[in-house]
Design a protein around this motif. Structure first.
Motif, short mmCIF file in Angstrom:
data_model
loop_
_atom_site.label_atom_id
_atom_site.label_comp_id
_atom_site.label_asym_id
_atom_site.label_seq_id
_atom_site.Cartn_x
_atom_site.Cartn_y
_atom_site.Cartn_z
N CYS A 154 32.45 137.76 142.54
CA CYS A 154 32.63 138.76 143.59
C CYS A 154 34.12 138.93 143.89
O CYS A 154 34.75 138.08 144.53
N VAL A 155 34.68 140.02 143.44
CA VAL A 155 36.11 140.28 143.55
C VAL A 155 36.62 140.25 145.00
O VAL A 155 37.65 139.62 145.27
N PRO A 156 35.94 140.89 145.95
CA PRO A 156 36.45 140.83 147.32
C PRO A 156 36.51 139.41 147.87
O PRO A 156 37.47 139.04 148.55
N VAL A 157 35.52 138.59 147.55
CA VAL A 157 35.53 137.20 148.02
C VAL A 157 36.64 136.42 147.33
O VAL A 157 37.35 135.65 147.97
N LEU A 158 36.81 136.62 146.05
CA LEU A 158 37.89 135.95 145.32
C LEU A 158 39.25 136.33 145.89
O LEU A 158 40.13 135.47 146.05
N LEU B 31 29.86 131.95 149.74
CA LEU B 31 29.72 133.25 149.10
C LEU B 31 30.00 133.17 147.60
O LEU B 31 29.31 133.82 146.80
N LEU B 32 30.98 132.38 147.21
CA LEU B 32 31.30 132.24 145.78
C LEU B 32 30.22 131.47 145.04
O LEU B 32 30.01 131.71 143.84
N GLU C 295 41.34 134.83 138.46
CA GLU C 295 39.93 135.21 138.32
C GLU C 295 39.72 136.68 138.67
O GLU C 295 38.98 137.38 137.98
N VAL C 296 40.36 137.13 139.73
CA VAL C 296 40.25 138.55 140.09
C VAL C 296 40.70 139.40 138.92
O VAL C 296 40.03 140.38 138.55
N LEU C 297 41.80 139.02 138.29
CA LEU C 297 42.36 139.82 137.21
C LEU C 297 41.53 139.76 135.94
O LEU C 297 41.63 140.66 135.09
#
Length: 101
Positions: A49-53, A42-43, A76-78
């Protein structure tokens, strides 16, 4: 498929939703390798993609005890969501267990 019961604020595709659900099901059954493979796939398709991260960070920290990788994924999300309190709190927690200062 009827779609998510939660609000899809990230505009995830049906494939992304299905694969995320599959990865989380694998994690619950302690089939970590298949879960990680799905998340990597997915990545590769959408590295922002925030949900995947978030799920990958959770997998790295909770299931693999790779706290440094968990912190990197939460970093990475942040980048994409600086106000993501959950990611910030989880990142802080895993920083305590890693070699970060």
């Amino acid at each position: 498929m009827s779609g998510p019961v939660w609000r899809n604020v990230y505009n995830l595709s049906e494939l992304q939703i299905s694969k995320l659900d599959e990865a989380e099901d694998h994690m619950e059954m302690m089939r970590i390798g298949p879960a990680e493979n799905i998340l990597i796939e997915l990545l590769e398709l959408d590295p922002e993609c925030v949900p995947v991260l978030n799920v990958m960070a959770h997998l790295q920290g909770r299931y693999l005890s790779d706290f440094e990788k968990a912190v990197k994924f939460y970093d990475e999300v942040l980048i994409y969501e600086p106000d993501n309190a959950w990611a910030r709190d989880e990142r802080r927690r895993y920083m305590r267990y890693s070699n970060y200062d």
